[in-house]
Write a protein that holds these residues in place. Structure first.
Motif, PDB file in Angstrom:
ATOM      1  N   SER A  93       1.300 -30.858  27.408  1.00  0.00           N
ATOM      2  CA  SER A  93       1.025 -29.692  28.265  1.00  0.00           C
ATOM      3  C   SER A  93      -0.226 -28.957  27.816  1.00  0.00           C
ATOM      4  O   SER A  93      -1.052 -28.546  28.641  1.00  0.00           O
ATOM      5  N   THR A  94      -0.362 -28.784  26.494  1.00  0.00           N
ATOM      6  CA  THR A  94      -1.509 -28.061  25.965  1.00  0.00           C
ATOM      7  C   THR A  94      -2.800 -28.827  26.254  1.00  0.00           C
ATOM      8  O   THR A  94      -3.798 -28.250  26.698  1.00  0.00           O
ATOM      9  N   ILE A  96      -3.397 -31.078  28.573  1.00  0.00           N
ATOM     10  CA  ILE A  96      -3.709 -31.108  30.002  1.00  0.00           C
ATOM     11  C   ILE A  96      -4.125 -29.710  30.482  1.00  0.00           C
ATOM     12  O   ILE A  96      -5.000 -29.574  31.338  1.00  0.00           O
ATOM     13  N   PHE A  97      -3.527 -28.668  29.888  1.00  0.00           N
ATOM     14  CA  PHE A  97      -3.984 -27.309  30.197  1.00  0.00           C
ATOM     15  C   PHE A  97      -5.478 -27.158  29.910  1.00  0.00           C
ATOM     16  O   PHE A  97      -6.221 -26.594  30.714  1.00  0.00           O
ATOM     17  N   THR A  98      -5.931 -27.676  28.762  1.00  0.00           N
ATOM     18  CA  THR A  98      -7.360 -27.491  28.425  1.00  0.00           C
ATOM     19  C   THR A  98      -8.259 -28.236  29.415  1.00  0.00           C
ATOM     20  O   THR A  98      -9.338 -27.753  29.738  1.00  0.00           O
ATOM     21  N   ILE A  99      -7.798 -29.371  29.913  1.00  0.00           N
ATOM     22  CA  ILE A  99      -8.599 -30.109  30.899  1.00  0.00           C
ATOM     23  C   ILE A  99      -8.639 -29.340  32.225  1.00  0.00           C
ATOM     24  O   ILE A  99      -9.687 -29.207  32.854  1.00  0.00           O
ATOM     25  N   ALA A 100      -7.476 -28.807  32.621  1.00  0.00           N
ATOM     26  CA  ALA A 100      -7.409 -28.036  33.875  1.00  0.00           C
ATOM     27  C   ALA A 100      -8.248 -26.766  33.763  1.00  0.00           C
ATOM     28  O   ALA A 100      -8.952 -26.378  34.704  1.00  0.00           O
ATOM     29  N   ARG A 101      -8.190 -26.115  32.613  1.00  0.00           N
ATOM     30  CA  ARG A 101      -8.991 -24.906  32.390  1.00  0.00           C
ATOM     31  C   ARG A 101     -10.480 -25.219  32.496  1.00  0.00           C
ATOM     32  O   ARG A 101     -11.241 -24.496  33.134  1.00  0.00           O
ATOM     33  N   ASN A 102     -10.912 -26.324  31.873  1.00  0.00           N
ATOM     34  CA  ASN A 102     -12.328 -26.679  31.942  1.00  0.00           C
ATOM     35  C   ASN A 102     -12.754 -26.994  33.370  1.00  0.00           C
ATOM     36  O   ASN A 102     -13.871 -26.675  33.774  1.00  0.00           O
ATOM     37  N   LYS A 103     -11.843 -27.595  34.129  1.00  0.00           N
ATOM     38  CA  LYS A 103     -12.142 -27.856  35.549  1.00  0.00           C
ATOM     39  C   LYS A 103     -12.309 -26.538  36.296  1.00  0.00           C
ATOM     40  O   LYS A 103     -13.207 -26.369  37.119  1.00  0.00           O
ATOM     41  N   LYS A 104     -11.447 -25.583  35.977  1.00  0.00           N
ATOM     42  CA  LYS A 104     -11.539 -24.265  36.603  1.00  0.00           C
ATOM     43  C   LYS A 104     -12.899 -23.624  36.313  1.00  0.00           C
ATOM     44  O   LYS A 104     -13.555 -23.102  37.220  1.00  0.00           O
ATOM     45  N   ILE A 105     -13.332 -23.662  35.051  1.00  0.00           N
ATOM     46  CA  ILE A 105     -14.613 -23.059  34.676  1.00  0.00           C
ATOM     47  C   ILE A 105     -15.749 -23.766  35.402  1.00  0.00           C
ATOM     48  O   ILE A 105     -16.673 -23.138  35.920  1.00  0.00           O
ATOM     49  N   ASP A 106     -15.652 -25.075  35.450  1.00  0.00           N
ATOM     50  CA  ASP A 106     -16.678 -25.894  36.080  1.00  0.00           C
ATOM     51  C   ASP A 106     -16.806 -25.544  37.561  1.00  0.00           C
ATOM     52  O   ASP A 106     -17.902 -25.346  38.079  1.00  0.00           O
ATOM     53  N   GLY A 134       6.506 -32.456  14.277  1.00  0.00           N
ATOM     54  CA  GLY A 134       6.435 -31.032  13.939  1.00  0.00           C
ATOM     55  C   GLY A 134       5.687 -30.241  14.992  1.00  0.00           C
ATOM     56  O   GLY A 134       6.170 -29.217  15.467  1.00  0.00           O
ATOM     57  N   LEU A 135       4.529 -30.749  15.374  1.00  0.00           N
ATOM     58  CA  LEU A 135       3.709 -30.040  16.361  1.00  0.00           C
ATOM     59  C   LEU A 135       4.431 -29.960  17.703  1.00  0.00           C
ATOM     60  O   LEU A 135       4.465 -28.913  18.352  1.00  0.00           O
ATOM     61  N   GLN A 136       5.058 -31.078  18.093  1.00  0.00           N
ATOM     62  CA  GLN A 136       5.731 -31.095  19.395  1.00  0.00           C
ATOM     63  C   GLN A 136       6.951 -30.174  19.387  1.00  0.00           C
ATOM     64  O   GLN A 136       7.244 -29.515  20.380  1.00  0.00           O
ATOM     65  N   GLN A 137       7.632 -30.105  18.241  1.00  0.00           N
ATOM     66  CA  GLN A 137       8.778 -29.185  18.158  1.00  0.00           C
ATOM     67  C   GLN A 137       8.325 -27.738  18.264  1.00  0.00           C
ATOM     68  O   GLN A 137       8.945 -26.934  18.956  1.00  0.00           O
ATOM     69  N   GLU A 138       7.217 -27.432  17.584  1.00  0.00           N
ATOM     70  CA  GLU A 138       6.693 -26.066  17.671  1.00  0.00           C
ATOM     71  C   GLU A 138       6.301 -25.735  19.106  1.00  0.00           C
ATOM     72  O   GLU A 138       6.490 -24.614  19.573  1.00  0.00           O
TER      73      GLU A 138
ATOM     74  N   ALA B  47      -1.955 -23.506  22.991  1.00  0.00           N
ATOM     75  CA  ALA B  47      -0.542 -23.878  23.139  1.00  0.00           C
ATOM     76  C   ALA B  47       0.190 -22.905  24.064  1.00  0.00           C
ATOM     77  O   ALA B  47       1.077 -23.308  24.814  1.00  0.00           O
ATOM     78  N   VAL B  48      -0.200 -21.619  24.018  1.00  0.00           N
ATOM     79  CA  VAL B  48       0.384 -20.665  24.972  1.00  0.00           C
ATOM     80  C   VAL B  48      -0.014 -21.075  26.394  1.00  0.00           C
ATOM     81  O   VAL B  48       0.806 -21.080  27.316  1.00  0.00           O
ATOM     82  N   GLY B  49      -1.282 -21.468  26.557  1.00  0.00           N
ATOM     83  CA  GLY B  49      -1.737 -21.950  27.867  1.00  0.00           C
ATOM     84  C   GLY B  49      -0.937 -23.159  28.323  1.00  0.00           C
ATOM     85  O   GLY B  49      -0.554 -23.262  29.492  1.00  0.00           O
ATOM     86  N   GLY B  50      -0.658 -24.071  27.389  1.00  0.00           N
ATOM     87  CA  GLY B  50       0.148 -25.245  27.726  1.00  0.00           C
ATOM     88  C   GLY B  50       1.556 -24.852  28.138  1.00  0.00           C
ATOM     89  O   GLY B  50       2.117 -25.401  29.088  1.00  0.00           O
TER      90      GLY B  50
END
Lengths: 197, 217
Positions: A93-94, A96-106, A134-138, B47-50
């Motif tokens: 999710s994180t 893909i969020f960053t890719i979607a965010r960059n698309k938004k800025i673009d 660990g990362l996925q659990q967090e 991660a909050v964004g995700g």
């Protein structure tokens, strides 16, 4: 399935059981896309994230047609840049969020986005399974904390990320002065942080 | 060398949300290139964004959508490799995001005199905020300069001192318009900084306006 009851109780069980979708949704599929160019896995990722990315882009101010087109491009980017996905550093999710965010800025700001140096964000030679889990659990924990927030607080955090909150909208929606909104967001974030402990 | 002066949480969160002018994004990305603490903090905001993406409502994609996307990936099924300028050039002073904007290393910066031995080079970003490289000879004081909004100053080489403290490589000073400051370059060597200023009221979105540090998540 997002049920993760007892998930953190015995990390070794999780490790030996492998990463099932029950524990860390979409990690397996994204890794299958990355390592095996698995189209079936990609279709599942598309089915889950496509409608979310489209909704996200609409919330940032795109109309439905543009959001649809951009969501398609975001998913194509997921396929094309899957080799950059590192499960020890971001949940699906994180990432893909960053890719979607960059698309938004673009698209909306018509800007490119400077990214930090390095990001040896590529797969390491020896992927550290424990770090992945660990990362996925967090990330799961953060998601639950967000869902458990009182609705008003959750909405404010969402709006901050959608960028769809302006001065006048704040006034219209809540009738509150900005200072109160500010304290509310700080409270929401503090609660979020607290529930992560 | 450890970074002592960091980005504020509101800037990190707004960078994560994609809600800052390009020049501010540039200085945030440059600082993060030099600061693991802020890089980690950014990861938590991403991660909050995700989590927001994961929990928000969904809007159905059109029926043809999947086939369109599959056609697109079939038409160009080679993994796309990004090769920005910065992957080919290394520079001791300029981190990768700046190499991309300068179009090369420090020797490629097109300096213009700004008086008193100070030189500057404005970088090509969108107009809603301005990013410039500053070259300040050792021991030179920059007289208090009025700025009407936010001013961010990141040290790339040498150091400067002002009312806010001592700033070395990687340190960033976040100054609002009410801060009166007179930066003086350290005597030991010339100082190179990246400075970003925004025009008044140019920030869009909620988070930068709030301008209060959130506690890290």
């Amino acid at each position: 399935m997002r049920d993760s009851g007892g998930m953190g109780a015995n990390g070794t069980d999780i490790l030996t059981a492998g990463m099932t979708n029950d524990v860390v949704p979409w990690v397996d599929d994204l890794i299958a896309v990355r390592d095996a160019r698995d189209e079936g896995a990609f279709i599942r990722v598309f089915g889950h994230f496509g409608p979310r990315v489209k909704a996200f882009l609409m919330r940032t101010g795109m109309d439905a047609a543009l959001a649809e087109e951009c969501a398609q491009e975001v998913l194509v980017t997921v396929w094309n840049k899957a080799h950059l996905y590192d499960a020890t550093r971001a949940s699906p999710s994180t990432w893909i969020f960053t890719i979607a965010r960059n698309k938004k800025i673009d698209v909306l700001r018509k800007q490119r986005r400077p990214e930090p140096e390095d990001l040896p964000w590529g797969p390491e030679s020896e992927p550290d399974q424990e770090a992945v889990i660990g990362l996925q659990q967090e990330s799961e924990k953060l998601g639950r904390a967000l869902r458990d927030l009182p609705e008003k607080q959750r909405e404010l955090i969402e709006k901050a990320y959608f960028g769809d909150l302006s001065h006048s909208e704040i006034a219209d929606q809540t009738g509150l002065p900005l200072g109160t909104i500010k304290s509310r967001i700080r409270l929401a974030l503090e609660r979020l942080r607290h529930s992560m402990k | 060398m450890t970074v002592k002066h960091h980005l504020t949480d509101d800037l990190l969160m707004a960078y994560s949300a994609g809600d800052l002018p390009e020049a501010v994004n540039l200085i945030v990305a440059t600082h993060i290139s030099l600061c693991d603490e802020c890089r980690a903090a950014l990861g938590s905001y991403d991660a909050v964004g995700g989590a927001v993406l994961d929990t928000c409502t969904t809007v159905e994609m059109s029926k043809a959508s999947l086939n369109t996307v599959l056609d697109m990936i079939h038409a160009q099924d080679t993994q796309v490799q990004d090769k920005p300028v910065s992957t080919r050039i290394k520079d001791d002073v300029l981190p990768a995001p700046l190499i991309d904007y300068v179009g090369g290393g420090l020797e490629n910066v097109r300096w213009r005199s700004a008086g008193m031995g100070v030189k500057q080079a404005i970088l090509p970003t969108s107009k809603d905020a301005t990013a410039r490289l500053l070259y300040i000879p050792a021991g030179t004081a920059i007289p208090d300069h009025g700025h009407s909004g936010l001013e961010l100053t990141l040290v790339l080489k040498g150091a400067f001192q002002d009312e806010g403290g001592y700033f070395g490589r990687g340190d960033i000073e976040v100054a609002s318009e009410d801060l009166n400051h007179t930066p003086v370059a350290d005597i030991s060597e010339d100082c190179i900084c990246l400075a970003v200023t925004d025009a008044p009221l140019k920030f869009k979105g909620l988070v930068p306006r709030i301008a209060q540090p959130f506690l890290g998540i």
